[in-house]
Design an enzyme around this catalytic site. Sequence first.
Site, PDB file in Angstrom:
ATOM      1  N   THR A   1       0.862  -0.818   0.335  1.00  0.00           N
ATOM      2  CA  THR A   1       0.144  -0.344   0.505  1.00  0.00           C
ATOM      3  C   THR A   1       0.798   1.383  -0.320  1.00  0.00           C
ATOM      4  O   THR A   1       1.558   0.970   0.607  1.00  0.00           O
ATOM      5  CB  THR A   1      -0.786   0.197   1.509  1.00  0.00           C
TER       6      THR A   1
ATOM      7  N   GLY B   1       6.365  -0.801  -0.088  1.00  0.00           N
ATOM      8  CA  GLY B   1       7.023   0.290  -0.075  1.00  0.00           C
ATOM      9  C   GLY B   1       7.352   0.439   1.720  1.00  0.00           C
ATOM     10  O   GLY B   1       6.884  -0.817   2.398  1.00  0.00           O
ATOM     11  N   ALA B   2       7.579   1.021   2.193  1.00  0.00           N
ATOM     12  CA  ALA B   2       8.271   1.661   3.489  1.00  0.00           C
ATOM     13  C   ALA B   2       8.270   3.162   4.391  1.00  0.00           C
ATOM     14  O   ALA B   2       9.012   4.201   3.325  1.00  0.00           O
ATOM     15  CB  ALA B   2       9.666   1.098   3.833  1.00  0.00           C
ATOM     16  N   ASP B   3       8.650   3.873   5.187  1.00  0.00           N
ATOM     17  CA  ASP B   3       8.779   4.969   5.503  1.00  0.00           C
ATOM     18  C   ASP B   3      10.130   4.956   6.021  1.00  0.00           C
ATOM     19  O   ASP B   3      10.523   6.357   6.080  1.00  0.00           O
ATOM     20  CB  ASP B   3       7.895   5.350   6.562  1.00  0.00           C
TER      21      ASP B   3
ATOM     22  N   GLY C   1       0.650   4.579   6.323  1.00  0.00           N
ATOM     23  CA  GLY C   1      -0.720   4.803   5.202  1.00  0.00           C
ATOM     24  C   GLY C   1      -1.592   3.589   5.990  1.00  0.00           C
ATOM     25  O   GLY C   1      -2.714   3.906   5.350  1.00  0.00           O
TER      26      GLY C   1
ATOM     27  N   GLU D   1      -0.020  -5.510   5.815  1.00  0.00           N
ATOM     28  CA  GLU D   1       1.428  -5.645   5.669  1.00  0.00           C
ATOM     29  C   GLU D   1       2.114  -7.190   6.136  1.00  0.00           C
ATOM     30  O   GLU D   1       3.356  -7.274   5.204  1.00  0.00           O
ATOM     31  CB  GLU D   1       1.997  -4.165   5.489  1.00  0.00           C
TER      32      GLU D   1
HETATM   33  C1  5RP Z   1       1.807   2.016   3.907  1.00  0.00           C
HETATM   34  C2  5RP Z   1       2.968   1.664   4.363  1.00  0.00           C
HETATM   35  C3  5RP Z   1       3.566   2.226   3.157  1.00  0.00           C
HETATM   36  O1  5RP Z   1       4.644   1.606   2.533  1.00  0.00           O
HETATM   37  C4  5RP Z   1       4.572   3.190   3.767  1.00  0.00           C
HETATM   38  O2  5RP Z   1       3.742   4.177   4.205  1.00  0.00           O
HETATM   39  C5  5RP Z   1       5.535   4.231   2.550  1.00  0.00           C
HETATM   40  O3  5RP Z   1       4.162   5.502   1.986  1.00  0.00           O
HETATM   41  P1  5RP Z   1       4.966   5.533   0.759  1.00  0.00           P
HETATM   42  O4  5RP Z   1       5.310   4.978  -0.541  1.00  0.00           O
HETATM   43  O5  5RP Z   1       3.541   6.420  -0.220  1.00  0.00           O
HETATM   44  O6  5RP Z   1       6.057   6.630   0.681  1.00  0.00           O
HETATM   45  O7  5RP Z   1       3.827   1.710   5.335  1.00  0.00           O
HETATM   46  O8  5RP Z   1       0.987   1.659   5.661  1.00  0.00           O
END
Ligand code: 5RP
Length: 219
Positions: A28, A82-84, A97, A103
Site C-alpha cells: 500500500t 514500500g516503507a517509511d 498509510g 502488510e
Molecule cells: C502503508 C505503508 C507504506 O509502505 C509507507 O507508508 C510508504 O508509503 P509511500 O510509498 O507512499 O511513501 O507502510 O501502511
Amino acid sequence: MSQNEEKREAASAALEFIKPGCALGVGTGSTVNYLIDALPAVKDKIQSIVSSSVDSTKRLRSIGFEVSELAEVGHCDLYIDGADEANKHFQLIKGGGGALTREKVIAAASRKFVCIIDQTKMVGVLGAFPLPIEVIPMARSYVAREIIKYRGQPVFREGFMTDNGNQIIDVHNLSITNPIEIESRISLIPGVVTVGLFCHRPADVLLIGAPDGVKCHER
Ligand code: 5RP
C-alpha cells in the site's frame, strides 16, 4: 530526479522479481501505486494477487486484476511493498498509510519481501519517522501511557480508522537503537494489534530509487 520519479523507478525495478506463476502480494502507498500501474505489463506471469489494503484492492480491480484473499491462497511467493524508513539491516518502519497489520501478515506469509523506496527513506537509526501502532479503540489511552515509558510522544491519528476498524497511535521522537527488542515489547502491550516495526521479518531486498539509478541490496 524528483522523489516521485525515484519511487517510480524503484517500483519498476521490482517487476524483474515477478517470475512465471507468481503468487504476488501487493502492499500500500504511493510507491506501490506506481507498481500497480506497471503490473499489466507482467500480467501473464501472475497466478494470483493478494493486497494489503482496501485502497490497493480497488486500484488493482480498476485495471482488471482479480484480487484473492490471503486465507484462500495461503502464501505468496513474493511481496512488494514500500516503507517509511529502512536501515542497512533491512529493518523497516511501516504504517504511514495505516495498512501495517495486513502488510505484516502478508510479509510474514511471503517467501520473498522486496521493499521499494526512494533514497530519502534510508536512515542510520529508525525512529525519526513517527512509529505507527494499530490499537483496538478501547485500549488507546492505556497503550499511549505505556508508550510514554519508552520516552516517545504518542499522538492519536485523528479521524483515521484502519481497514480492520481500529485506530492508530503515531509515536514521535523515538530513537530505536534496538528495534527487534522494541518490536517484541510493544507487540506485547495489551490492546496493541500491530507495531509498525518490521524487524523480526525484515525485507529480503531493498530497491532504492536514487538520482543515479536504482540500487539493489539483497540480504
Ligand atoms: C502503508 C505503508 C507504506 O509502505 C509507507 O507508508 C510508504 O508509503 P509511500 O510509498 O507512499 O511513501 O507502510 O501502511
